[in-house]
Each structure stands twice: as structure tokens, then as C-alpha cells.
Design an enzyme around this catalytic site. Structure first.
Site, PDB file in Angstrom:
ATOM      1  N   ASP A 162     -12.263  30.849  -3.537  1.00 14.33           N
ATOM      2  CA  ASP A 162     -12.378  30.575  -4.960  1.00 14.33           C
ATOM      3  C   ASP A 162     -12.270  29.062  -5.158  1.00 14.33           C
ATOM      4  O   ASP A 162     -11.604  28.375  -4.382  1.00 14.33           O
ATOM      5  CB  ASP A 162     -11.240  31.297  -5.699  1.00 14.33           C
ATOM      6  CG  ASP A 162     -11.318  31.108  -7.201  1.00 14.33           C
ATOM      7  OD1 ASP A 162     -12.424  31.212  -7.741  1.00 14.33           O
ATOM      8  OD2 ASP A 162     -10.271  30.851  -7.814  1.00 14.33           O
ATOM      9  N   ASP A 190      -6.697  33.134  -6.286  1.00 17.10           N
ATOM     10  CA  ASP A 190      -5.392  33.183  -6.955  1.00 17.10           C
ATOM     11  C   ASP A 190      -5.411  33.983  -8.244  1.00 17.10           C
ATOM     12  O   ASP A 190      -4.364  34.300  -8.780  1.00 17.10           O
ATOM     13  CB  ASP A 190      -4.877  31.770  -7.238  1.00 17.10           C
ATOM     14  CG  ASP A 190      -5.845  30.954  -8.095  1.00 17.10           C
ATOM     15  OD1 ASP A 190      -6.925  31.484  -8.437  1.00 17.10           O
ATOM     16  OD2 ASP A 190      -5.524  29.800  -8.416  1.00 17.10           O
ATOM     17  N   ASP A 198      -9.974  37.672  -8.485  1.00 14.20           N
ATOM     18  CA  ASP A 198     -10.159  37.605  -7.036  1.00 14.20           C
ATOM     19  C   ASP A 198      -9.651  38.852  -6.322  1.00 14.20           C
ATOM     20  O   ASP A 198      -9.988  39.068  -5.157  1.00 14.20           O
ATOM     21  CB  ASP A 198      -9.418  36.385  -6.471  1.00 14.20           C
ATOM     22  CG  ASP A 198      -9.958  35.077  -7.013  1.00 14.20           C
ATOM     23  OD1 ASP A 198     -11.186  34.948  -7.106  1.00 14.20           O
ATOM     24  OD2 ASP A 198      -9.153  34.194  -7.356  1.00 14.20           O
TER      25      ASP A 198
END
Length: 883
Positions: free
Chosen positions: A326, A613, A617
Site C-alpha cells: 500500500d 495498514d 488492505d
């Protein structure tokens, strides 16, 4: 889709009047129809079912069979040890699985306890679990969204959605907008608000269109709820090895027994020998050794800020060849930061670090306007409010223009709040008896209402050439993925209305800001590439911004290596899987896209790690071969779904963890090959003595004793061998490669044949000392005892010495450091002392039918025992010269 319908149609479909809200009776009816606004999880497995699930393994079946057999032949201690190994292995598995599945519970905790709704013509605060579709929810700054809403009213409404979409900047919401595109990404649905996101600015109202599992968060919960029972590469190797050893053990038993039957030997004695050898052929300590090595690896990894939740994840890390990361908060700092500021013909870049910077008076006026024209706060490293405004206040702090001191000296007496149509915000501040308007916003909008510019501390008329220059610089900043904000001011001698503020302004300049990359990540990405690992960025942010960050970090080279979520939807899964290897950046993606990307990489035979995080996700973390969550900024949901948590939120730690994972796998492989070499040596010694009708060189109890010595301490010591410094110069291991690849099987066979042959040689030497040969018809018991003692010492000592050569497949023991693994040296010394003890202590030597050797014969057996080590080291020299 609610975002594509007008407000009136939505309200009509949900049968609610926004001015009065639902009645109490209607709420009760809908609560019974739709259920509580609470995320659901799958039923928890009982500890008993988890325990028995751990027992479904071929190697476990073989071990249980071995335990029964050893009980039958009277070796109670060995049977207890085998059973303890089985129970230990199952207990570790139960503990790990019981602790791992916490993602759904974390999701449930994300729901807001209280929310404001309009019911029965009045506004009241209720528990969010009592919300139903059709409820009218009132929103203001600082409140979490309690369900999925179709907005029906908005005033400067901004919602921070990074946990769901991955965008670091709050999304501006417009209730009146209608979106026609059916596949509009979540981040672009400006007329919607989603459960568990946060209102950072403005106010609004919305009608509940989805609760509990029907929300976007609920969809994530459903994905997390899916069973994913894919085995790790190590588990596959162990299962494969367990089957091989199981069949081998049965085959050895039958073959030796059949041969003995035709040779007309004592069938009971041969039955015991065959059973003992079958037990010896199976390294019953293997599951425990693997678990111990993994557990010790977990301890070491915790010291480098990587907390592993599931033991097999340690090994999986060593196979990783794709890291999907990410962007926001993982590769970047998750805080908007001003990196450039511009006054006419004067562009300056801000250093990443440092404070108390100097600026010209004109530049200070620019920063002063930005700080005064903001509602955010920033003190002691903590900020509240819009991330963009926080970045401007931090900018002021670095130039000693603190929000606190400026507000004290320039009291705000009026304002024109930010509006998404004007894209401007203005404040009126008192300054030494007069007043000044401070305006910030889109630079093109500022240029439209400005008539002058501050140039070299002088106010001059704003010309078209100046406007074009400002716009040109703004475009260049945008091309670099910077968010551009302009600033202007005007002085007035009396209080004015908000409508009068934004006319005849003087342009000061503008700033460019970005969520900057983490400083250490670039080096980590380079290291990962050198190790044959491909880093990939997956984000909900805009394509140009994502690619700009990816280029800076070295993840991507061009825009052609990127793809958006909308573009993914336009092609089939098969086409996407074929193209995915060429791509390095995925932008504007939803949680479903992230899962699709991970699966596409896996379908091409890759071992995929996914880092993240946010709540968005979690599904991809769960679907990846190894999910890595951020420990500081990570949500409970992402931590619950992950296999590993980084306590320092440092991408660099992932690379270190991969290095550790590779070394751990290599160490496990060393232990397994060593055990198989040892056990093969025992098989060779017994099988050939039976085949050629020689006396049996080792008794069942002696075999089991040697098996216990070599299957424990040396194997564990190899499992904690210091890491190979060159391991990250190698490509990731092919997940499909055999456990015995790269000559491992040959090494096991050569080692085993040498050990077994030398054991027979020692037995033969012992017989010759008393004038007997292997073919002698009758041999006295005392001669057999002495000869078996020599074979006993050689078999055990050769295995202990041979463990030194197992530390590296190519490097000599002197290159890796003879004493660099002190545990292995200690294990060899302890093993030799135990052998000496069982021979020299009377009651033990009597029980095991052994006797003390002469000094000359000790020299012979130790010389024979060291031969496998010498041969293996010579073979390494030959390998290095021929490669």
C-alpha cells in the site's frame, strides 16, 4: 447503485421523509427485517476441533504408529518421547490458529458506539447498532460514519477515507451530485459516505442505505470470513517428506522381515530389528525441530521489529518474490508535507528535515497567510483537522511562524469558509488597528479574483504574463504529483463582510505539497530488487500521484507500468493475469481490486507478500501468501488479518524479515538433510548386514539410542545456524522446487552411504581383532558385544562430525567459521560425552550390551568417524573449482 440515483428517488425507495425521519414503529419493524447494524463473524472453532485438525497429517500418523510399535517392543521412554513430540506439534498449531483469527472481532470494534439521527421529528443520539436502512443521520466534524449513507445535504463536507480507499487527502462530498458511471471507484463517490470513515470538516446529512454486512466494510468482512486453507511451501514439503518416510518405513520392515524369513534367522529378533530400524528411519524429532527452529526465528525477528503471528509465515517470507505494498502510510509518511514554495520568479525547495529556516520577508508573508487562513492545530508533533492545513501550519513552524503566536497577534474577526464551488477560504484578521484578508485555495481561482501581485516586496499590477507564469509553475508542480495551493491577501481599514473579502486581492504565491516517501524506503526497494524481489505499489490514490512516488522510490520507470481499478474491470481475469507481470503501480483501486491483483500474481506461480495498514488492505492481506500489517498506523482489522506485524512501520524491516526467512528455510533444510543422512546410514548398515547374511551390527536398543542423540541437539543446532551473508544475493526460491533440489538428495545419499559403510567397517575390524569375519558361522557373545560397541561409536560419532559439513552446501567449515555456531560445537561435545557415558557406566553398558574399548580401538573408531566430514569437505572443493 445509490450514488447514481437522485436524492428524491433514494428517499422514496427507502420510504422516509428527511424532515421527520422514521417513526419508532417503523424503526422496530426494519430492525427485525434487517437485523442489528453489527458485523458478523464465522462461528469460532472449539479447541478440541482445532486440536484434531492438527493431527490430520501423514507424518503424524507415522509417528503415532512408531509410538505404538516402540511400546510393543518395550521401549517405553522412546514411545513417550515420540508422543510428546506429536502433542507438542499439535499444541503449537492450536495456539497459533486460535490467536490468528481476530480480524472480524476487530472489524466489529470499528463501528461507532453513538450516532445522531432524526427520528419522530426530533434529533436524538442512539447506539449505532440500532441504525436501520432509511434512518436520517446528522454529520459534523469529528464524527465517524456509522453506516453507508447516501448524502442528502452537505456544507463544505470533507470525509477522511484513507482507511477504506487509501487516499491520504480527505474527500470533498457533494450531496447534489449524481454519478452515472456504474463502476465509479469508492474514492470518487462524492455523494456517498461509508461506515467507519471520519468527518474532518463541514457538516451534512445522509440517509442510511446499507447496514452491517451490506456496507463496504461488511463486504470486506465477508472476504475475511472466507476460508483460505492454502498450505505454505514448507508445509507442502513436510507433507511430501512425511509420506515418503512413511512408505519407506513400511517397505523396510517388510523387506527385512521377508529376507530374514528366507534366511531362516530368528524371526522374533529380526522382527524387533526391523521395527527398530523402521522407527530409526523416521526422524521423529522432525516436526518438533521444525517448530523449534521457526519459533527461534520468530524470536530473532521480533528483535528486528517484525512480529510473526503464524510460524509457517517465517519460512514463507524466504520464498517471497513479489511485495505488494500500500502507498499511504507504508511507502509514504501518511502526512501531507510542503516540499516547494513559489513567489513570482522565485522557486524554492524545502529540505526534508530541519527547523527554524530563514525566508525573505515576501516568503514569510506567504507562509503567514497560509497559517492564519487555516482551522487546523499542530502542537507537540500532533495535529488535528484537515491534513492539508496541518501541513501548512508545520510549514509555518519551520520558519518560526507558529499558529499560536500568529493567532495571538492577529485575531480573527471574520471568515468566509471553504466552499467546494469557490475552492477558496478567507479569513479577516486584525493587524495593528487595521485589517487584512488572508485567502488560500486553488491558484486559478485566486488569479481570477486578484488584481495585483507582491513582487520583491512591492505590490504591482497583475498582468496576463504573470498569470500565465503562475499557472505554468502550478502545472509543473501538478505534473510532479504535488497538490498546489495559492495564497493572496488585501489590506482594509474597516470590517467587511465575507462576500467582500474575495475581491481585488494581491497574489503572494503558492506551495506544492505531497505525502512524501519514507526516507529509508528507497534503499530497501533497491535491496529487494537485488534479491530478485519485485516491489509493487497498490493504492487508492490518483494514478499520476502514485506513479510519481513510484518513480522516486525506484518501483516504476514510466506511466505505462501502471493501471487503474477501472482499467482492471475492463479486462477479463485471464487477460489481467497475463498482463500483471508487466505492471508496477495500481491506482484508484477498491478492496476487491486488491484481492484480484494478489490472486493474479499468485496464479502466475509467485509467492506474494502484501503490506498495508488500513481496513481496505485486510482482504488482500488475508489472501496473500503472507500479509504484513503496520503496527503503529495499522488498524486492528489489518493486524488481525495479517501474518506478520511491523512494530516500526518500516518497509525496510520487510526486507530484513525476508532475509531472515530465507536463512530459516535454509537452516530447516540443513536439519532435514542431516537427519536423513543419519537415518540412511543406519538403514545401510542394517540392511546390507541382513541382505548378505552377516551378523546384525547394532541391536534395536542401540539404534534407538543413537537415533535420539543425533535427532535432537545437532539437528536443532543446525536449525539456529548463523545466517549466510550472501543469501540476499540469490534469487527467491522457486516455490515449486523440490525440497531436495540443488544436489540436496545426492548429499543425503552420499552422507548416508558413507556413514553406513564405515559402521560396517568398524564392526568388521572389531570381529577381525578376535579372529572372526562377517561370514563366520558362530561368533561368541563377548566378541559380538565388542564389535557392536565399535560400530555403535562410529555410527554416532560420524553423524555428529558430519553435522559440521552440513552448515553450507558449498563453503568450507573454515570459510563459514569453525566456531561461529557454538551451539553445534556444544551439541557434538555433549553427544560424544553421552556415548562415552553409556559405554563406561556399568549399568548403562549392561543394559545396552556394550563394553569399554581399548585406547587403540578408540583411535580407530574416531578416525573412521571423521571420514564422512573429510570426504564432504573435499567434495565442496571440487564443486567450487568446477563451477
Amino acid at each position: 447503485m445509490w450514488f447514481s440515483k437522485p436524492q428524491e428517488d433514494v428517499l422514496k425507495e427507502l420510504k422516509v421523509n428527511p424532515r421527520t425521519g422514521l417513526s419508532s414503529q417503523e424503526v422496530q419493524a426494519r430492525l427485525e427485517q434487517y437485523g442489528a447494524n453489527k458485523l458478523k463473524g464465522k462461528p469460532k472453532k472449539s479447541l478440541i476441533s482445532l486440536f484434531f485438525a492438527q493431527m490430520k497429517d501423514m507424518l503424524i500418523y507415522v509417528l503415532l504408529g512408531a509410538a505404538i510399535i516402540t511400546l510393543f517392543i518395550g521401549e517405553y521412554v522412546d514411545a513417550i518421547i515420540i508422543l510428546l513430540v506429536v502433542l507438542l506439534n499439535a499444541a503449537i498449531g492450536v495456539f497459533q490458529e486460535f490467536k490468528a483469527e481476530k480480524a472480524i472481532e476487530a472489524l466489529q470494534q470499528l463501528t461507532t458506539p453513538k450516532t445522531l439521527v432524526r427520528r419522530d421529528e426530533e434529533v436524538k443520539e442512539i447506539n449505532s447498532v440500532d441504525l436501520v436502512p432509511g434512518d436520517i443521520v446528522i454529520l459534523d466534524a469529528g464524527r465517524f460514519i456509522p453506516a453507508d449513507l447516501r448524502l442528502i445535504e452537505s456544507a463544505n463536507l470533507q470525509i477522511e477515507e484513507s482507511a477504506l480507499t487509501g487516499e491520504s487527502v480527505p474527500t470533498e462530498k457533494e450531496a447534489q451530485r449524481i454519478l452515472d458511471e456504474p463502476k465509479t471507484p469508492l474514492g470518487d463517490q462524492a455523494n456517498m459516505a461509508f461506515m467507519s470513515t471520519l468527518v474532518t470538516y463541514g457538516r451534512g446529512e445522509g440517509v442510511v442505505v446499507g447496514t452491517a454486512m451490506e456496507t463496504e466494510i461488511g463486504k470486506i468482512a465477508k472476504i475475511l470470513d472466507e476460508e483460505i486453507d492454502e498450505m505454505t511451501p514448507l508445509q507442502k514439503r513436510m507433507e511430501e517428506l512425511g509420506k515418503i518416510l512413511g512408505y519407506l518405513a513400511i517397505g523396510i520392515c517388510l523387506l527385512i522381515f521377508v529376507i530374514a524369513f528366507f534366511q531362516k534367522r530368528d524371526l522374533f529378533e529380526m522382527f524387533l530389528t526391523a521395527i527398530s530400524l523402521a522407527v530409526a528411519a523416521i526422524p521423529e524429532g522432525l516436526p518438533a525441530i521444525v517448530a523449534i527452529v521457526l519459533a527461534l526465528g520468530v524470536t530473532r525477528m521480533s528483535k528486528i521489529n517484525a512480529i510473526v503471528k503464524k510460524l509457517p509465515a517465517v519460512e514463507t517470507l524466504g520464498s517471497v518474490n513479489i511485495i505488494c505494498s500500500d502507498k499511504t502510510g507504508t511507502l509514504t509518511q501518511n502526512q501531507m508535507t510542503v516540499v516547494k514554495y513559489y513567489t513570482l520568479d522565485n522557486m524554492k525547495e524545502l529540505p526534508r528535515e530541519g527547523s527554524s529556516l530563514d525566508a525573505a520577508s515576501q516568503e514569510k508573508e506567504l507562509m503567514k497567510t497560509f497559517v492564519l487562513c487555516s482551522d487546523a492545530t499542530y502542537e507537540h508533533g500532533q495535529g488535528t483537522g484537515d491534513p492539508t492545513e496541518i501541513a501548512l501550519i508545520v510549514l509555518g513552524d519551520r520558519f518560526n511562524l507558529t499558529k499560536k503566536s500568529l493567532n495571538a497577534n492577529h485575531k480573527r474577526v471574520g471568515e468566509n469558509p471553504f466552499d467546494s464551488d469557490r475552492k477558496l477560504m478567507s479569513t479577516l484578521n486584525e493587524e495593528d488597528g487595521s485589517y487584512r484578508v488572508h485567502t488560500k485555495g486553488a491558484i486559478d481561482n485566486i488569479l481570477n479574483i486578484a488584481t495585483s501581485a507582491l513582487v520583491n516586496n512591492q505590490v504591482v499590477p497583475l498582468t496576463e504574463a504573470m498569470k500565465n507564469e503562475y499557472l505554468k509553475i502550478a502545472e509543473e508542480m501538478s505534473d510532479d504529483a504535488l497538490r498546489v495551493l495559492g495564497a493572496a491577501y488585501k489590506d482594509v481599514d474597516h470590517l467587511i463582510t465575507s462576500e467582500e473579502m474575495e475581491h481585488n486581492l494581491t497574489v503572494l504565491g503558492m506551495v506544492g505539497m505531497i505525502d512524501p516517501p519514507r526516507l529509508e524506503v528507497k534503499d530497501s526497494i533497491r535491496d529487494a530488487k537485488l534479491a530478485g524481489i519485485t516491489p509493487v505499489m497498490i493504492t487508492g490514490d490518483h494514478k499520476n500521484t502514485a506513479v510519481a512516488i513510484a518513480k522516486e522510490l525506484g518501483i516504476a520507470d514510466s506511466l505505462a507500468q501502471s493501471m487503474t481499478g477501472a482499467e482492471i474491470d475492463e479486462i477479463s481475469d485471464e487477460q489481467f493475469a497475463q498482463r500483471v507481470g508487466e505492471l508496477r503501480v495500481f491506482a484508484r483501486v477498491s478492496p476487491e481490486h486488491k484481492v484480484k491483483i494478489v490472486k493474479a500474481y499468485k496464479s502466475q506461480g509467485n509467492i506474494v507478500s502484501m503490506t498495508g495498514d488500513g481496513v481496505n488492505d485486510a482482504p488482500s492481506l488475508k489472501n496473500a501468501d503472507i500479509g504484513v500489517a503496520m503496527g503503529i498506523t495499522g488498524t486492528d482489522v489489518s493486524k488481525g488479518a495479517a501474518d506478520m506485524i511491523l512494530t516500526d512501520d518500516n518497509f525496510t524491516t520487510i526486507v530484513h524479515a525476508i532475509e531472515e526467512g530465507r536463512n530459516i528455510y535454509n537452516n530447516i533444510k540443513k536439519s532435514v538433510i542431516f537427519l536423513l543422512s543419519c537415518n540412511l546410514g543406519e538403514i545401510v548398515a542394517i540392511f546390507f548386514s541382513v541382505l548378505f547374511f552377516w551378523p546384525i551390527p547394532l541391536m534395536p536398543t542401540q539404534l534407538l539410542w543413537i537415533n535420539l542423540i543425533t535427532d535432537t541437539l545437532p539437528a536443532i543446532a543446525l536449525g539456529v545456524d548463523p545466517g549466510d551473508k550472501d543469501v540476499m544475493k540469490q534469487k527467491p526460491r522457486d516455490p515449486r522446487e523440490s525440497f531436495f533440489a540443488h544436489g540436496a538428495a545426492l548429499r543425503a545419499v552420499i552422507g548416508g552411504v558413507l556413514i553406513g559403510t564405515l559402521t560396517l567397517v568398524a564392526f568388521y575390524v572389531g570381529l577381525r581383532e578376535y579372529g572372526y569375519t562377517l561370514g563366520s558361522a558362530t561368533i561368541p557373545d563377548d566378541v559380538l558385544t565388542y564389535s557392536r560397541t565399535m560400530a555403535f561409536v562410529v555410527l554416532a560419532a560420524s553423524q555428529l562430525f558430519y553435522s559440521l559439513s552440513m552448515r553450507s552446501a558449498t563453503k568450507s567449515i573454515f570459510t563459514v567459521g569453525f566456531f561461529s555456531n557454538k551451539y553445534l560445537i556444544l551439541a557434538i561435545i555433549v553427544g560424544l560425552l553421552l556415548q562415552l557415558m553409556v559405554i563406561s557406566v556399568p549399568f548403562l553398558s549392561s543394559a545396552f550390551k556394550l563394553q569399554m574399548l581399548s585406547l587403540r580401538d578408540w583411535g580407530i573408531v574416531l578416525s573412521l568417524a571423521i571420514i564422512p566430514l573429510i570426504v564432504r569437505e573435499l567434495f565442496k572443493i571440487f564443486q567450487r573449482k568446477s563451477s
